[in-house]
Design a protein around this motif. Structure first.
Motif, PDB file in Angstrom:
ATOM      1  N   MET A   1      -5.968  11.495 -12.196  1.00  0.00           N
ATOM      2  CA  MET A   1      -5.340  10.217 -12.518  1.00  0.00           C
ATOM      3  C   MET A   1      -5.641   9.194 -11.428  1.00  0.00           C
ATOM      4  N   ARG A   2      -6.091   8.019 -11.822  1.00  0.00           N
ATOM      5  CA  ARG A   2      -6.339   6.957 -10.856  1.00  0.00           C
ATOM      6  C   ARG A   2      -5.033   6.294 -10.471  1.00  0.00           C
ATOM      7  N   VAL A   3      -4.876   6.029  -9.190  1.00  0.00           N
ATOM      8  CA  VAL A   3      -3.662   5.398  -8.680  1.00  0.00           C
ATOM      9  C   VAL A   3      -3.982   3.971  -8.276  1.00  0.00           C
ATOM     10  N   ARG A   4      -3.207   3.032  -8.777  1.00  0.00           N
ATOM     11  CA  ARG A   4      -3.428   1.624  -8.428  1.00  0.00           C
ATOM     12  C   ARG A   4      -3.133   1.415  -6.946  1.00  0.00           C
ATOM     13  N   HIS A   5      -4.119   0.870  -6.251  1.00  0.00           N
ATOM     14  CA  HIS A   5      -3.974   0.660  -4.813  1.00  0.00           C
ATOM     15  C   HIS A   5      -2.922  -0.414  -4.528  1.00  0.00           C
ATOM     16  N   LYS A   6      -2.052  -0.118  -3.594  1.00  0.00           N
ATOM     17  CA  LYS A   6      -1.014  -1.059  -3.184  1.00  0.00           C
ATOM     18  C   LYS A   6      -1.210  -1.363  -1.699  1.00  0.00           C
ATOM     19  N   PRO A   7      -1.894  -2.446  -1.381  1.00  0.00           N
ATOM     20  CA  PRO A   7      -2.244  -2.731   0.007  1.00  0.00           C
ATOM     21  C   PRO A   7      -1.046  -2.918   0.925  1.00  0.00           C
ATOM     22  N   TRP A   8       0.108  -3.205   0.336  1.00  0.00           N
ATOM     23  CA  TRP A   8       1.305  -3.429   1.126  1.00  0.00           C
ATOM     24  C   TRP A   8       2.085  -2.142   1.392  1.00  0.00           C
ATOM     25  N   ALA A   9       1.642  -1.030   0.801  1.00  0.00           N
ATOM     26  CA  ALA A   9       2.400   0.226   0.883  1.00  0.00           C
ATOM     27  C   ALA A   9       2.557   0.720   2.317  1.00  0.00           C
ATOM     28  N   LYS A  10       1.487   0.660   3.099  1.00  0.00           N
ATOM     29  CA  LYS A  10       1.529   1.179   4.463  1.00  0.00           C
ATOM     30  C   LYS A  10       2.595   0.459   5.291  1.00  0.00           C
ATOM     31  N   ASP A  11       2.648  -0.867   5.153  1.00  0.00           N
ATOM     32  CA  ASP A  11       3.634  -1.633   5.918  1.00  0.00           C
ATOM     33  C   ASP A  11       5.054  -1.307   5.475  1.00  0.00           C
ATOM     34  N   LYS A  12       5.237  -1.103   4.177  1.00  0.00           N
ATOM     35  CA  LYS A  12       6.585  -0.780   3.691  1.00  0.00           C
ATOM     36  C   LYS A  12       7.024   0.584   4.197  1.00  0.00           C
ATOM     37  N   LEU A  13       6.118   1.556   4.183  1.00  0.00           N
ATOM     38  CA  LEU A  13       6.458   2.879   4.695  1.00  0.00           C
ATOM     39  C   LEU A  13       6.840   2.827   6.166  1.00  0.00           C
ATOM     40  N   SER A  14       6.167   1.982   6.904  1.00  0.00           N
ATOM     41  CA  SER A  14       6.465   1.839   8.340  1.00  0.00           C
ATOM     42  C   SER A  14       7.788   1.131   8.584  1.00  0.00           C
ATOM     43  N   ALA A  15       8.227   0.346   7.611  1.00  0.00           N
ATOM     44  CA  ALA A  15       9.457  -0.441   7.768  1.00  0.00           C
ATOM     45  C   ALA A  15      10.725   0.378   7.564  1.00  0.00           C
ATOM     46  N   TYR A  16      10.583   1.615   7.097  1.00  0.00           N
ATOM     47  CA  TYR A  16      11.758   2.445   6.818  1.00  0.00           C
ATOM     48  C   TYR A  16      11.675   3.791   7.548  1.00  0.00           C
ATOM     49  N   PRO A  17      11.691   3.767   8.883  1.00  0.00           N
ATOM     50  CA  PRO A  17      11.587   5.026   9.641  1.00  0.00           C
ATOM     51  C   PRO A  17      12.794   5.945   9.438  1.00  0.00           C
TER      52      PRO A  17
END
Length: 212
Positions: A1-17
């Protein structure tokens, strides 16, 4: 299955330690300390969008859960679920399952969940299957004595291969269902894939296996 790339995902993951463990290798041997209460630790390898593990955490507040997913654009949806669920006994890791011994010490994990893993059907890709012997060896190292793997899939070929792989590794087959949704098994929590495939009429296979 192809996953739509979300360029903002990395920053969001970092924002919720408080939810996403940023440097999991630093917790090796000390995972109990990141949860509000001590308890058994169950991990889901390939947690996807997080439905299964968030519902498990709600249903079992005395157990601590860690969801592991390599794709940023997928695990960010699991993060949204976690924020909405607002339960203290779950954390996420954006990491590769092949590196589990880097993140967890021996005997640190009580159970491993493998739900709807990529079947890698071609023979030349056998080593990539999460039930291949090298992965089983990794799970055995981080699991407590007599630790268990709970495995679900809609793929008959992968299920048959996995039962063979578990047997070759001399594991104890504790429970096997060839049609989970038409069985007497109670307490099943569906994943997103499980609901999708079941609604299409696909049979769901499940087993519980234990290291001796």
């Amino acid at each position: 299955m192809r996953v739509r790339h979300k360029p903002w995902a990395k920053d969001k993951l970092s924002a919720y330690p408080q939810y996403v463990v940023q440097t999991p290798e630093e917790n090796r041997g000390n995972w109990q300390n990141i949860f509000e209460q001590k308890g058994p630790i169950h991990i889901e390898v390939g947690t996807g969008k997080g439905r299964f593990i968030s519902e498990m955490a709600k249903a079992n507040p005395s157990i601590n859960y860690i969801g592991i997913e390599i794709q940023e654009s997928v695990i960010v949806t699991a993060l949204d679920r976690l924020i909405d669920a607002d339960v203290p006994n779950i954390r996420l890791m954006n990491s590769n399952a092949a590196d589990l011994t880097t993140f967890f010490a021996e005997n640190e994990i009580d159970r491993v969940y493998l739900n709807f893993s990529d079947p890698w059907p071609k023979t030349r890709h056998e080593k990539r299957r999460l039930t291949y012997k090298t992965f089983l060896n990794t799970y055995e190292k981080i699991l407590v004595k007599n630790g268990e793997i709970h495995f679900k899939t809609d793929n008959q070929g992968l299920f048959e291969y996995s039962l063979w792989s578990f047997s070759q590794y001399n594991m104890l087959l504790k429970y096997i269902s060839l049609d989970l949704h038409n069985s007497d098994y109670e307490g099943n929590i569906e994943t997103e894939y499980e609901e999708k495939f079941s609604n299409k009429g696909s049979r769901i296979y499940r087993c519980e296996v234990q290291f001796k």
